[in-house]
Write an enzyme that holds these catalytic residues in place. Structure first.
Site, PDB file in Angstrom:
ATOM      1  N   GLY A  14      -1.352  76.876  -9.694  1.00 16.85           N
ATOM      2  CA  GLY A  14      -2.411  77.639 -10.344  1.00 16.85           C
ATOM      3  C   GLY A  14      -3.827  77.110 -10.185  1.00 16.85           C
ATOM      4  O   GLY A  14      -4.645  77.234 -11.093  1.00 16.85           O
ATOM      5  N   ASN A  16      -6.132  78.382  -8.151  1.00 18.83           N
ATOM      6  CA  ASN A  16      -7.006  79.569  -8.151  1.00 18.83           C
ATOM      7  C   ASN A  16      -7.125  80.142  -9.559  1.00 18.83           C
ATOM      8  O   ASN A  16      -8.195  80.605  -9.955  1.00 18.83           O
ATOM      9  CB  ASN A  16      -6.480  80.623  -7.173  1.00 18.83           C
ATOM     10  N   ASN A 110      -5.411  90.200  -4.757  1.00 19.79           N
ATOM     11  CA  ASN A 110      -4.615  89.061  -4.283  1.00 19.79           C
ATOM     12  C   ASN A 110      -5.513  88.159  -3.454  1.00 19.79           C
ATOM     13  O   ASN A 110      -6.505  88.622  -2.878  1.00 19.79           O
ATOM     14  CB  ASN A 110      -3.458  89.559  -3.412  1.00 19.79           C
ATOM     15  N   HIS A 112      -5.309  85.497  -0.194  1.00 16.75           N
ATOM     16  CA  HIS A 112      -4.431  85.086   0.908  1.00 16.75           C
ATOM     17  C   HIS A 112      -5.155  84.016   1.723  1.00 16.75           C
ATOM     18  O   HIS A 112      -6.333  84.176   2.053  1.00 16.75           O
ATOM     19  CB  HIS A 112      -4.101  86.301   1.781  1.00 16.75           C
ATOM     20  N   GLU A 177     -11.332  79.300  -1.298  1.00 20.78           N
ATOM     21  CA  GLU A 177     -10.611  80.222  -2.186  1.00 20.78           C
ATOM     22  C   GLU A 177     -11.170  80.146  -3.602  1.00 20.78           C
ATOM     23  O   GLU A 177     -11.342  81.167  -4.274  1.00 20.78           O
ATOM     24  CB  GLU A 177      -9.115  79.879  -2.221  1.00 20.78           C
TER      25      GLU A 177
HETATM   26  C1  GAR Z   1      -3.185  79.616  -2.414  1.00 25.76           C
HETATM   27  O1  GAR Z   1      -3.586  78.927  -1.259  1.00 25.76           O
HETATM   28  C2  GAR Z   1      -3.073  81.097  -2.134  1.00 25.76           C
HETATM   29  O2  GAR Z   1      -4.038  81.555  -1.220  1.00 25.76           O
HETATM   30  C3  GAR Z   1      -1.690  81.178  -1.553  1.00 25.76           C
HETATM   31  O3  GAR Z   1      -0.914  80.297  -2.330  1.00 25.76           O
HETATM   32  C4  GAR Z   1      -1.749  79.247  -2.805  1.00 25.76           C
HETATM   33  C5  GAR Z   1      -1.588  79.146  -4.281  1.00 25.76           C
HETATM   34  O4  GAR Z   1      -2.261  78.020  -4.761  1.00 25.76           O
HETATM   35  N1  GAR Z   1      -1.178  82.520  -1.584  1.00 25.76           N
HETATM   36  C6  GAR Z   1      -0.404  83.035  -0.646  1.00 25.76           C
HETATM   37  O5  GAR Z   1      -0.011  82.409   0.329  1.00 25.76           O
HETATM   38  C7  GAR Z   1      -0.005  84.482  -0.877  1.00 25.76           C
HETATM   39  N2  GAR Z   1       0.344  85.118   0.351  1.00 25.76           N
HETATM   40  P1  GAR Z   1      -2.663  77.904  -6.281  1.00 25.76           P
HETATM   41  O6  GAR Z   1      -1.389  78.117  -7.099  1.00 25.76           O
HETATM   42  O7  GAR Z   1      -3.159  76.494  -6.412  1.00 25.76           O
HETATM   43  O8  GAR Z   1      -3.707  78.922  -6.580  1.00 25.76           O
END
Ligand code: GAR
Length: 218
Positions: A14, A16, A110, A112, A177
């Site tokens: 989590g 993001n 979302n 990505h 991100e």
């Molecule tokens: C992030 O890098 C996000 O972009 C990716 O998972 C990670 C989650 O990190 N999402 C995907 O690959 C979806 N296709 P987080 O839990 O630290 O936010």
């Protein structure tokens, strides 16, 4: 204008989600993060959300097995019960059915870790390095039934270096991100985006430092 009520859906650490929560602390931010839902019990992000004083819920997907829609109906009920207006997927590792996507059409974002439409799916950083691309990045987009597609709200790019490893590149993209997700939600929640013929349009302009050239010759 009243702040829009937002739920964040997570499956993991989590980071993001944390970036969104931090941004929404600002009084003039147009969205209020009112709920964090995980489909995995004990996901790291849940404790972080609780520490930040955000209500959390766990709707486990595992007990539903292959019945994805039954899981999503439960998820949808929780969102509706909390009067959620916008949903942010943040490392939510479940493919959503067309039924669920329809319920939140134009209201679900979302993030990505790639510059879509390049590198849909998994292992984006490995694949970018294997291809020798010089610019890589991340994309925030509206969710449509097709995976990692849908109107693009914002992208952020990083230069790829010859000595990058997957971990180093992933960390640099993650930094981007954490900027573009809060900025995207700000645009969407304040009504500064509109969907036209499957594209997302906005009155916001490009970055002031307009071009990124990689590698730079010095
Ligand atoms: C992030 O890098 C996000 O972009 C990716 O998972 C990670 C989650 O990190 N999402 C995907 O690959 C979806 N296709 P987080 O839990 O630290 O936010």
């Amino acid at each position: 204008m009243a702040r829009r009520r937002v739920a964040i859906l997570i499956s993991g650490r989590g980071s993001n989600m944390t970036a969104l929560i931090e941004a929404a602390r600002a009084k003039d931010y147009p969205a209020d993060i009112v709920l964090v839902i995980s489909n995995i019990a004990g996901a790291g992000g849940l404790a972080k959300a609780q520490d930040a004083g955000i209500e959390t819920a766990t709707v486990e997907s595992k007990p539903f097995g292959k019945d994805r829609e039954a899981f999503e109906r439960k998820l949808h009920d929780v969102l509706v019960a909390h009067d959620i207006e916008l949903v942010c997927l943040a490392g939510f590792l479940r493919l959503l059915t067309p039924w669920f996507v329809k319920q939140w059409e134009g209201r679900m974002l979302n993030i990505h870790p790639a510059l879509l439409p390049s590198y849909r799916g998994l292992h984006t950083h490995e694949r970018a390095l294997a291809d020798g691309v010089k610019i890589h990045g991340a994309t925030v987009h509206f969710v449509v039934p097709e995976m990692d597609s849908g109107p693009i709200v914002m992208q952020g790019a990083v230069a790829v270096r010859d000595d990058d490893t997957v971990e180093i590149l992933a960390a640099r993209v993650l930094g981007v991100e954490h900027q573009i997700y809060p900025d995207s939600l700000q645009l969407v929640a304040s009504g500064r985006t509109r969907l036209e013929n499957g594209l997302c349009k906005t009155d916001a302009s490009g970055s002031p430092d307009d071009s990124l050239i990689s590698p730079a010759v010095i």
